[in-house]
Structure formats: structure tokens, C-alpha cells
Design a protein around this motif. Sequence first.
Motif, PDB file in Angstrom:
ATOM      1  N   VAL A  47       0.866  -1.168   0.000  1.00  0.00           N
ATOM      2  CA  VAL A  47       0.000   0.000   0.000  1.00  0.00           C
ATOM      3  C   VAL A  47       0.904   1.219   0.000  1.00  0.00           C
ATOM      4  N   GLY A  48       0.637   2.190  -0.891  1.00  0.00           N
ATOM      5  CA  GLY A  48       1.444   3.393  -0.921  1.00  0.00           C
ATOM      6  C   GLY A  48       2.075   3.626  -2.279  1.00  0.00           C
ATOM      7  N   ALA A  49       3.184   4.356  -2.295  1.00  0.00           N
ATOM      8  CA  ALA A  49       3.836   4.774  -3.540  1.00  0.00           C
ATOM      9  C   ALA A  49       4.904   3.771  -3.972  1.00  0.00           C
ATOM     10  N   TYR A  50       4.995   3.561  -5.263  1.00  0.00           N
ATOM     11  CA  TYR A  50       5.907   2.585  -5.863  1.00  0.00           C
ATOM     12  C   TYR A  50       7.358   2.863  -5.484  1.00  0.00           C
ATOM     13  N   GLY A  51       7.801   4.113  -5.672  1.00  0.00           N
ATOM     14  CA  GLY A  51       9.199   4.447  -5.410  1.00  0.00           C
ATOM     15  C   GLY A  51       9.589   4.206  -3.964  1.00  0.00           C
ATOM     16  N   ASP A  52       8.708   4.588  -3.031  1.00  0.00           N
ATOM     17  CA  ASP A  52       8.977   4.364  -1.615  1.00  0.00           C
ATOM     18  C   ASP A  52       9.072   2.875  -1.312  1.00  0.00           C
ATOM     19  N   ALA A  53       8.171   2.102  -1.908  1.00  0.00           N
ATOM     20  CA  ALA A  53       8.172   0.660  -1.668  1.00  0.00           C
ATOM     21  C   ALA A  53       9.468   0.017  -2.150  1.00  0.00           C
ATOM     22  N   MET A  54       9.911   0.392  -3.348  1.00  0.00           N
ATOM     23  CA  MET A  54      11.156  -0.179  -3.869  1.00  0.00           C
ATOM     24  C   MET A  54      12.349   0.240  -3.014  1.00  0.00           C
ATOM     25  N   SER A  71      12.511 -17.109  -8.632  1.00  0.00           N
ATOM     26  CA  SER A  71      13.281 -17.962  -9.555  1.00  0.00           C
ATOM     27  C   SER A  71      13.043 -19.444  -9.286  1.00  0.00           C
ATOM     28  N   GLY A  72      12.376 -19.755  -8.184  1.00  0.00           N
ATOM     29  CA  GLY A  72      12.098 -21.147  -7.855  1.00  0.00           C
ATOM     30  C   GLY A  72      10.685 -21.543  -8.231  1.00  0.00           C
ATOM     31  N   THR A  73      10.193 -22.555  -7.554  1.00  0.00           N
ATOM     32  CA  THR A  73       8.862 -23.084  -7.879  1.00  0.00           C
ATOM     33  C   THR A  73       7.830 -22.770  -6.788  1.00  0.00           C
ATOM     34  N   LYS A  74       8.258 -22.058  -5.761  1.00  0.00           N
ATOM     35  CA  LYS A  74       7.359 -21.754  -4.657  1.00  0.00           C
ATOM     36  C   LYS A  74       6.348 -20.687  -5.074  1.00  0.00           C
ATOM     37  N   PRO A  75       5.053 -20.906  -4.861  1.00  0.00           N
ATOM     38  CA  PRO A  75       4.061 -19.908  -5.259  1.00  0.00           C
ATOM     39  C   PRO A  75       4.259 -18.563  -4.559  1.00  0.00           C
ATOM     40  N   LEU A  76       4.213 -17.506  -5.350  1.00  0.00           N
ATOM     41  CA  LEU A  76       4.405 -16.136  -4.876  1.00  0.00           C
ATOM     42  C   LEU A  76       3.263 -15.284  -5.410  1.00  0.00           C
ATOM     43  N   LEU A  77       2.616 -14.535  -4.509  1.00  0.00           N
ATOM     44  CA  LEU A  77       1.488 -13.691  -4.893  1.00  0.00           C
ATOM     45  C   LEU A  77       1.757 -12.245  -4.502  1.00  0.00           C
ATOM     46  N   GLY A  78       1.697 -11.336  -5.482  1.00  0.00           N
ATOM     47  CA  GLY A  78       1.758  -9.909  -5.210  1.00  0.00           C
ATOM     48  C   GLY A  78       0.349  -9.342  -5.177  1.00  0.00           C
ATOM     49  N   ILE A  79       0.054  -8.519  -4.163  1.00  0.00           N
ATOM     50  CA  ILE A  79      -1.282  -7.952  -4.001  1.00  0.00           C
ATOM     51  C   ILE A  79      -1.216  -6.437  -4.127  1.00  0.00           C
ATOM     52  N   CYS A  80      -2.048  -5.866  -5.000  1.00  0.00           N
ATOM     53  CA  CYS A  80      -2.181  -4.424  -5.201  1.00  0.00           C
ATOM     54  C   CYS A  80      -0.817  -3.831  -5.583  1.00  0.00           C
ATOM     55  N   LEU A  81      -0.267  -2.932  -4.789  1.00  0.00           N
ATOM     56  CA  LEU A  81       1.065  -2.409  -5.095  1.00  0.00           C
ATOM     57  C   LEU A  81       2.078  -3.546  -5.192  1.00  0.00           C
ATOM     58  N   GLY A  82       1.880  -4.582  -4.387  1.00  0.00           N
ATOM     59  CA  GLY A  82       2.781  -5.740  -4.443  1.00  0.00           C
ATOM     60  C   GLY A  82       2.807  -6.382  -5.810  1.00  0.00           C
ATOM     61  N   MET A  83       1.673  -6.413  -6.511  1.00  0.00           N
ATOM     62  CA  MET A  83       1.650  -6.915  -7.884  1.00  0.00           C
ATOM     63  C   MET A  83       2.434  -5.987  -8.796  1.00  0.00           C
ATOM     64  N   GLN A  84       2.226  -4.687  -8.651  1.00  0.00           N
ATOM     65  CA  GLN A  84       2.915  -3.726  -9.513  1.00  0.00           C
ATOM     66  C   GLN A  84       4.431  -3.804  -9.346  1.00  0.00           C
ATOM     67  N   LEU A  85       4.883  -4.060  -8.125  1.00  0.00           N
ATOM     68  CA  LEU A  85       6.324  -4.144  -7.853  1.00  0.00           C
ATOM     69  C   LEU A  85       6.981  -5.312  -8.591  1.00  0.00           C
ATOM     70  N   LEU A  86       6.203  -6.314  -8.943  1.00  0.00           N
ATOM     71  CA  LEU A  86       6.761  -7.468  -9.669  1.00  0.00           C
ATOM     72  C   LEU A  86       7.254  -7.074 -11.057  1.00  0.00           C
ATOM     73  N   PHE A  87       6.775  -5.944 -11.568  1.00  0.00           N
ATOM     74  CA  PHE A  87       7.079  -5.561 -12.952  1.00  0.00           C
ATOM     75  C   PHE A  87       8.350  -4.708 -13.060  1.00  0.00           C
ATOM     76  N   SER A  88       8.722  -4.403 -14.285  1.00  0.00           N
ATOM     77  CA  SER A  88      10.035  -3.819 -14.567  1.00  0.00           C
ATOM     78  C   SER A  88      10.190  -2.384 -14.102  1.00  0.00           C
ATOM     79  N   ARG A  89       9.120  -1.585 -14.249  1.00  0.00           N
ATOM     80  CA  ARG A  89       9.279  -0.143 -14.008  1.00  0.00           C
ATOM     81  C   ARG A  89       7.929   0.505 -13.735  1.00  0.00           C
ATOM     82  N   SER A  90       7.985   1.704 -13.170  1.00  0.00           N
ATOM     83  CA  SER A  90       6.772   2.474 -12.916  1.00  0.00           C
ATOM     84  C   SER A  90       7.039   3.949 -13.169  1.00  0.00           C
ATOM     85  N   GLU A  91       5.990   4.657 -13.592  1.00  0.00           N
ATOM     86  CA  GLU A  91       6.092   6.093 -13.802  1.00  0.00           C
ATOM     87  C   GLU A  91       5.400   6.871 -12.680  1.00  0.00           C
TER      88      GLU A  91
END
Length: 208
Positions: A47-54, A71-91
Motif C-alpha cells: 500500500v502506498g507509492a511505488y518508489g517508496d516501496a522499492m 526464480s524457484g517453484t514456490k508460489p508467490l502472490l503480489g497484491i495491489c502495489l505488491g503486484m505492480q512491484l513485480l514488474f520492470s518499471r513504474s512512472e
Amino acid sequence: MAIAIVDYGMGNLHSVGKAVERLGYEPLVTGERAEILSADGIILPGVGAYGDAMEHLRESGLDIVMKEAASGTKPLLGICLGMQLLFSRSEEYGAHDGLDILPGSVVRFDGGDYKVPHMGWNSLRFLQPEHPLFAGLEEGHAYFVHSYHVLPEAKSDLLAVTDYGQPVTAIVGRGSVCGMQFHPEKSGELGMSLLRNFLSMTKSQRRY
């Protein structure tokens, strides 16, 4: 074993933990590498701003831990901002590099004939209904609150969308990594069922 809920100083840890508990699993709120990597499954809230979270993730070294986990096989779930953080970049409030676990960008809604932030109940459209996240489920509504949305580079990573002036990324997935733009624990029966299906993917033992 437990479900690790990653504590990096920015996330609705209590509500996610309570939801995991209600579904019969053991939540472990932790920022420790060993505990995260030894858990049966991992949830990255936010929850909050992308830059602060990173910045928080990098300062704690948890950015490296999340990449290790993905990089392994363990299930990983990103929620809300957590999902966005999984990606390469944010504006969001400037240009920021993300975890780059999934290729794509986080961009602001362009404002068209709709209000920003996107706030309220919107229907999900399953693009890959055979995915284990959707086992036994019918399309329904989830609750969204966000001003930025994800543009995945690989269409195959897009599992579900909602419509808000345009198709909007709602659920993503590649291998053992998944993400939900909405908070499943606040999205009624469908949200909790999606979370239950994710927890089932972890093979963790239910306590009841």
C-alpha cells in the motif's frame, strides 16, 4: 509450514494475515530471508507509492530475496502495489525500476471519461480460465482502488482483466508467480476464493 507475508514496512499486513488465517492456513509476517524462502508460499502485499516501496525493499535486501523466491517453484502472490512491484518499471511520481520479475510497465490512467483513481467494484473477465487460480470459480466482481495500472509486455502473463474505460490488468501470472491488482481479502466471496486457490497451490497443510 507457514505462508510468509513479506514485511518491508509498506503493506496491509494485518488484513492479509487475517484472511490467510480465516482460510485455515498459518500466516507468518516476516522480513527475514530464511523464513521467507523456507515458507510454503509467499505473499507480497503493498500500500502506498511505488518508489517508496522499492526503496524499502532495497534497503532491507528484500528485493534480492523476492527475486530468489521468484526464480524457484514456490508460489508467490503480489497484491495491489505488491503486484505492480513485480514488474520492470513504474512512472508513479517519477521513473522507478521495479523487481523486474515480470516484464512490463506501471502507468497512470490517462483520465478519459472516467474518474481517477479507479475505485469501486468491477467485474473480472478470465482470459485463461484453465489457470489453477480460477479452479471452480465463475467470473464476478472485485474491489479496486488504484490510480496506476500495469501494462504487461507478454500477453501470456495476463490472466484476467477488468474494464474501466479500457481493459485493465486485474490478475497476472507466470509459472509460480501471480499478482492481483485488487485486494482479494476485501473483494467478497470471489476474492477470498481466489486467495483460497492460491493457498491451495502452495501445498501448505491447512490447520483446519
